[in-house]
Design an enzyme around this catalytic site. Structure first.
Site: not given
Ligand code: A2P
Length: 324
Positions: A46, A51, A80, A113
């Protein structure tokens, strides 16, 4: 190859019930940890551009695929659409950037997201503004964005599409207007925030739920301190006496009980660990079972405590559809 249960989407595509979460792992850490995770047998990874580690992840994926250690079709990669790209005209650019960074020609699952958006990238790419001074884009049109995602399924860049952090009303709106129904909804879900109603709603509509922060996201404390300079306490899910008692009886760890309880509900989970032993432990859930009594004992532990409250986006509570 680890023995991991598979969940089947409404389009027939299968996803491992345990995925590897990559939030809050900087480049060097994620490279080391992703190698460990792939060696341990994780195939569902994921990711998200916010990130800030997709390039590092892409480097490891390329090494594994080019080196013949794994086939692309055996991997299940989620990424996302970031909040700052939450507009139809921004989908292509963001999707293609993630594909390039991840070294992939398609993603297995692409999620919106967040239900909210920002008018523009903050500091170039960060979704989190350090001083919390965030301006929300109140014009975010979920359905128009969804139509764009559908186009990219048609173009072969995405296999399945879904949403994340959406509430029931927002999922409903997508369902009512979608040609391609959402395959998955990713939300915070753990023993203290069981999301019973939303999980039931998704089951009734053939949407697979994926649980983030399944272990209570201890690491969020450090993250929040960094971006808000505020200390926040989060509950210690691994220390819950009832969970510990079940773990002792079964000869398992509390983390394994928390995760098993999730997958036994037909929900996927994406625990994050950068520790070799713990990430292996989190995948080793399919050689034991919880009894009906265990499931009942855990069900009554729900406290409705959301850990990832999103209130680090100052002013988010003014959004007309809050809470998400
Ligand atoms: P670490 O990376 O040192 O293992 P979540 O997935 O809910 O966000 O939780 C992630 C946090 O839980 C991380 O701080 C991670 O630390 C820790 N963690 C992950 N797996 C386990 C485990 N099996 N036992 C204890 N802590 C764990």
């Amino acid at each position: 190859m680890a023995n991991v249960e598979l969940l089947t989407f409404n389009n027939g595509i299968k996803m491992a019930a345990i995925g590897y979460g990559t939030w809050r792992a900087p480049d060097e850490e994620i490279k080391r940890a992703l190698n460990l995770a792939l060696e341990a047998g994780y195939r569902h990874i994921d990711c998200a551009p916010v990130y800030l580690n997709e390039k590092a992840i892409g480097k490891i994926l390329k090494e594994w695929i080019d080196g013949g250690k794994v086939k692309r079709e055996d991997l299940f990669i989620t990424t996302k659409l970031p909040a700052f790209g939450n507009r139809p005209e921004s989908v292509e650019k963001n999707l293609k950037k993630s594909l390039a960074d991840l070294n992939l020609s398609y993603v297995d699952l692409y999620l919106m997201h967040t239900p909210f958006g920002f008018p523009k990238p903050i500091d170039g790419q960060m979704a989190f503004h350090p001083n919390g001074d965030v301006v929300l884009d109140l014009t975010t049109d979920h359905v128009a964005i969804w139509k764009k995602l559908e186009e990219f399924v048609g173009a072969g860049l995405i296999k399945s599409i879904g949403i994340s952090n959406f509430n029931q009303r927002q999922v409903h709106r997508i369902l009512d207007n979608a040609t391609i129904k959402p395959a998955s909804l990713q939300i915070e879900l753990h023993v203290y925030f069981q999301q019973t109603e939303l999980v039931e709603f998704c089951k009734a509509n053939n949407i697979i739920v994926t649980a983030y922060s399944p272990l209570g996201s201890k690491g969020i404390v450090e993250f929040l301190l960094k971006i808000t300079s505020k200390q926040r306490n989060v509950p210690d899910l691994l220390g819950i006496p009832e969970v510990k008692a079940i773990a002792t009886r079964l000869g398992k760890t509390p983390a394994q009980i928390l995760l098993k309880w999730i997958v036994k509900r037909g929900v996927a989970a994406i625990p994050k660990s950068t520790n070799a032993g713990r990430l292996r432990e989190n995948l080793a859930l399919f050689d034991f079972d919880l009894t009906t009594e265990d499931m009942k004992m855990i069900k009554v532990l729900d406290k409705g405590i959301r850990i990832c409250t999103l209130d680090f986006f100052q002013g988010i509570d003014k959004h007309p559809e809050f809470p998400f």
